[in-house]
Design a protein around this motif. Structure first.
Motif, PDB file in Angstrom:
ATOM      1  N   VAL A  65       0.828  -1.205   0.000  1.00 13.20           N
ATOM      2  CA  VAL A  65       0.000   0.000   0.000  1.00 13.20           C
ATOM      3  C   VAL A  65       0.868   1.263   0.000  1.00 13.20           C
ATOM      4  N   THR A  66       2.101   1.140   0.435  1.00 17.31           N
ATOM      5  CA  THR A  66       2.990   2.301   0.516  1.00 17.31           C
ATOM      6  C   THR A  66       3.180   2.969  -0.837  1.00 17.31           C
ATOM      7  N   SER A  67       3.442   2.197  -1.879  1.00 19.98           N
ATOM      8  CA  SER A  67       3.664   2.798  -3.196  1.00 19.98           C
ATOM      9  C   SER A  67       2.395   3.447  -3.740  1.00 19.98           C
ATOM     10  N   VAL A  68       1.234   2.864  -3.433  1.00 15.34           N
ATOM     11  CA  VAL A  68      -0.033   3.453  -3.871  1.00 15.34           C
ATOM     12  C   VAL A  68      -0.241   4.795  -3.180  1.00 15.34           C
ATOM     13  N   VAL A  69      -0.022   4.828  -1.885  1.00 15.20           N
ATOM     14  CA  VAL A  69      -0.194   6.064  -1.118  1.00 15.20           C
ATOM     15  C   VAL A  69       0.864   7.092  -1.520  1.00 15.20           C
ATOM     16  N   ASP A  70       2.084   6.631  -1.774  1.00 16.80           N
ATOM     17  CA  ASP A  70       3.133   7.551  -2.244  1.00 16.80           C
ATOM     18  C   ASP A  70       2.683   8.277  -3.512  1.00 16.80           C
ATOM     19  N   ALA A  71       2.103   7.531  -4.460  1.00 15.33           N
ATOM     20  CA  ALA A  71       1.652   8.129  -5.723  1.00 15.33           C
ATOM     21  C   ALA A  71       0.512   9.109  -5.488  1.00 15.33           C
ATOM     22  N   LEU A  72      -0.416   8.747  -4.607  1.00 15.13           N
ATOM     23  CA  LEU A  72      -1.539   9.646  -4.305  1.00 15.13           C
ATOM     24  C   LEU A  72      -1.045  10.910  -3.605  1.00 15.13           C
ATOM     25  N   GLU A  73      -0.082  10.743  -2.722  1.00 13.05           N
ATOM     26  CA  GLU A  73       0.466  11.895  -2.001  1.00 13.05           C
ATOM     27  C   GLU A  73       1.265  12.789  -2.957  1.00 13.05           C
ATOM     28  N   GLU A  74       2.059  12.183  -3.815  1.00 11.13           N
ATOM     29  CA  GLU A  74       2.848  12.947  -4.777  1.00 11.13           C
ATOM     30  C   GLU A  74       1.951  13.763  -5.710  1.00 11.13           C
ATOM     31  N   ALA A  75       0.767  13.219  -6.026  1.00 12.63           N
ATOM     32  CA  ALA A  75      -0.191  13.921  -6.886  1.00 12.63           C
ATOM     33  C   ALA A  75      -0.990  14.976  -6.121  1.00 12.63           C
ATOM     34  N   GLY A  76      -0.780  15.041  -4.790  1.00 14.13           N
ATOM     35  CA  GLY A  76      -1.492  16.028  -3.986  1.00 14.13           C
ATOM     36  C   GLY A  76      -2.926  15.644  -3.656  1.00 14.13           C
ATOM     37  N   LEU A  77      -3.242  14.342  -3.744  1.00  8.59           N
ATOM     38  CA  LEU A  77      -4.610  13.883  -3.527  1.00  8.59           C
ATOM     39  C   LEU A  77      -4.878  13.455  -2.090  1.00  8.59           C
ATOM     40  N   VAL A  78      -3.843  13.004  -1.399  1.00  2.76           N
ATOM     41  CA  VAL A  78      -3.948  12.650   0.018  1.00  2.76           C
ATOM     42  C   VAL A  78      -2.704  13.163   0.730  1.00  2.76           C
ATOM     43  N   ARG A  79      -2.793  13.239   2.030  1.00  2.00           N
ATOM     44  CA  ARG A  79      -1.615  13.563   2.824  1.00  2.00           C
ATOM     45  C   ARG A  79      -1.597  12.628   4.029  1.00  2.00           C
ATOM     46  N   ARG A  80      -0.385  12.378   4.493  1.00  2.00           N
ATOM     47  CA  ARG A  80      -0.192  11.560   5.685  1.00  2.00           C
ATOM     48  C   ARG A  80      -0.143  12.488   6.887  1.00  2.00           C
ATOM     49  N   GLU A  81      -0.788  12.065   7.959  1.00  2.00           N
ATOM     50  CA  GLU A  81      -0.742  12.806   9.216  1.00  2.00           C
ATOM     51  C   GLU A  81      -0.460  11.821  10.341  1.00  2.00           C
ATOM     52  N   VAL A  82       0.232  12.292  11.342  1.00  2.00           N
ATOM     53  CA  VAL A  82       0.486  11.453  12.521  1.00  2.00           C
ATOM     54  C   VAL A  82      -0.825  11.277  13.265  1.00  2.00           C
ATOM     55  N   ASP A  83      -1.094  10.047  13.666  1.00  2.00           N
ATOM     56  CA  ASP A  83      -2.304   9.741  14.430  1.00  2.00           C
ATOM     57  C   ASP A  83      -2.121  10.270  15.848  1.00  2.00           C
ATOM     58  N   PRO A  84      -2.964  11.214  16.286  1.00  2.00           N
ATOM     59  CA  PRO A  84      -2.799  11.753  17.637  1.00  2.00           C
ATOM     60  C   PRO A  84      -3.009  10.706  18.736  1.00  2.00           C
ATOM     61  N   ALA A  85      -3.747   9.642  18.416  1.00  2.00           N
ATOM     62  CA  ALA A  85      -3.988   8.590  19.403  1.00  2.00           C
ATOM     63  C   ALA A  85      -2.817   7.626  19.516  1.00  2.00           C
ATOM     64  N   SER A  86      -2.007   7.538  18.476  1.00  2.84           N
ATOM     65  CA  SER A  86      -0.862   6.635  18.469  1.00  2.84           C
ATOM     66  C   SER A  86       0.174   7.210  17.516  1.00  2.84           C
ATOM     67  N   ARG A  87       1.181   7.844  18.051  1.00  2.00           N
ATOM     68  CA  ARG A  87       2.153   8.564  17.239  1.00  2.00           C
ATOM     69  C   ARG A  87       2.927   7.666  16.280  1.00  2.00           C
ATOM     70  N   ARG A  88       2.844   6.354  16.483  1.00  3.71           N
ATOM     71  CA  ARG A  88       3.514   5.433  15.567  1.00  3.71           C
ATOM     72  C   ARG A  88       2.673   5.138  14.331  1.00  3.71           C
ATOM     73  N   SER A  89       1.412   5.533  14.367  1.00  7.29           N
ATOM     74  CA  SER A  89       0.514   5.274  13.240  1.00  7.29           C
ATOM     75  C   SER A  89       0.392   6.503  12.348  1.00  7.29           C
ATOM     76  N   THR A  90       0.155   6.250  11.085  1.00 11.99           N
ATOM     77  CA  THR A  90      -0.043   7.304  10.104  1.00 11.99           C
ATOM     78  C   THR A  90      -1.474   7.254   9.605  1.00 11.99           C
ATOM     79  N   LEU A  91      -2.130   8.415   9.589  1.00 10.34           N
ATOM     80  CA  LEU A  91      -3.485   8.526   9.071  1.00 10.34           C
ATOM     81  C   LEU A  91      -3.439   9.101   7.660  1.00 10.34           C
ATOM     82  N   LEU A  92      -4.390   8.703   6.847  1.00  9.76           N
ATOM     83  CA  LEU A  92      -4.487   9.193   5.480  1.00  9.76           C
ATOM     84  C   LEU A  92      -5.675  10.144   5.379  1.00  9.76           C
ATOM     85  N   VAL A  93      -5.415  11.346   4.925  1.00 10.97           N
ATOM     86  CA  VAL A  93      -6.441  12.379   4.840  1.00 10.97           C
ATOM     87  C   VAL A  93      -6.523  12.851   3.391  1.00 10.97           C
ATOM     88  N   THR A  94      -7.725  12.956   2.881  1.00 13.80           N
ATOM     89  CA  THR A  94      -7.929  13.424   1.512  1.00 13.80           C
ATOM     90  C   THR A  94      -7.810  14.936   1.455  1.00 13.80           C
TER      91      THR A  94
END
Length: 140
Positions: A65-94
């Motif tokens: 899933v990393t390469s798929v998300v990388d492509a979406l992020e590079e295109a400016g369609l999603v961004r990764r955010e740190v999960d405030p509930a668990s700093r080790r997790s990454t949330l995907l935001v459109t």
């Protein structure tokens, strides 16, 4: 050839043609069907998804899933955010651009289906939808 085998071949062939048509429609948008599907999963989620949740919904291994998300992020369609509930997790935001692109993706999907099923009358399309719904509801 047994009727079941013939049906399976027909459904497979129609599915392949639909996917190919969808891919052709997505080309001008700069997206692959896999990226479009991931974007749909992220947008349709009630809350931001973790990367591992997206992988589960896409039925792929988390590292894929990393390469798929990388492509979406590079295109400016999603961004990764740190999960405030668990700093080790990454949330995907459109992003707003992602939502706008998703509308274009939905239209591309509609056009691909319209092209494929245009040989059927509206009544035949309704009948096919009903029959496929019965098969789709079966477990397994």
């Amino acid at each position: 050839m047994a009727v079941e085998t013939e049906l399976a071949e027909l459904v497979h062939g129609v599915g392949h043609r639909l996917r190919r048509g969808y891919g052709e429609q997505l080309g001008p948008l700069g997206m692959s069907p896999g990226q479009a599907r991931a974007l749909r999963m992220i947008i349709d989620s009630e809350s931001p998804l973790k990367m591992v949740q997206l992988a589960e919904r896409l039925k792929i291994v988390p590292r894929s899933v990393t390469s798929v998300v990388d492509a979406l992020e590079e295109a400016g369609l999603v961004r990764r955010e740190v999960d405030p509930a668990s700093r080790r997790s990454t949330l995907l935001v459109t992003t707003p651009e992602g939502r706008a692109r998703y509308e274009q993706v939905r239209e591309a999907r509609r056009r691909a289906a319209e092209e494929l099923f245009s040989v059927l009358t509206p009544e035949q399309q309704d009948q096919l939808r009903e029959l496929l719904s019965v098969v789709d509801r079966q477990p397994g």
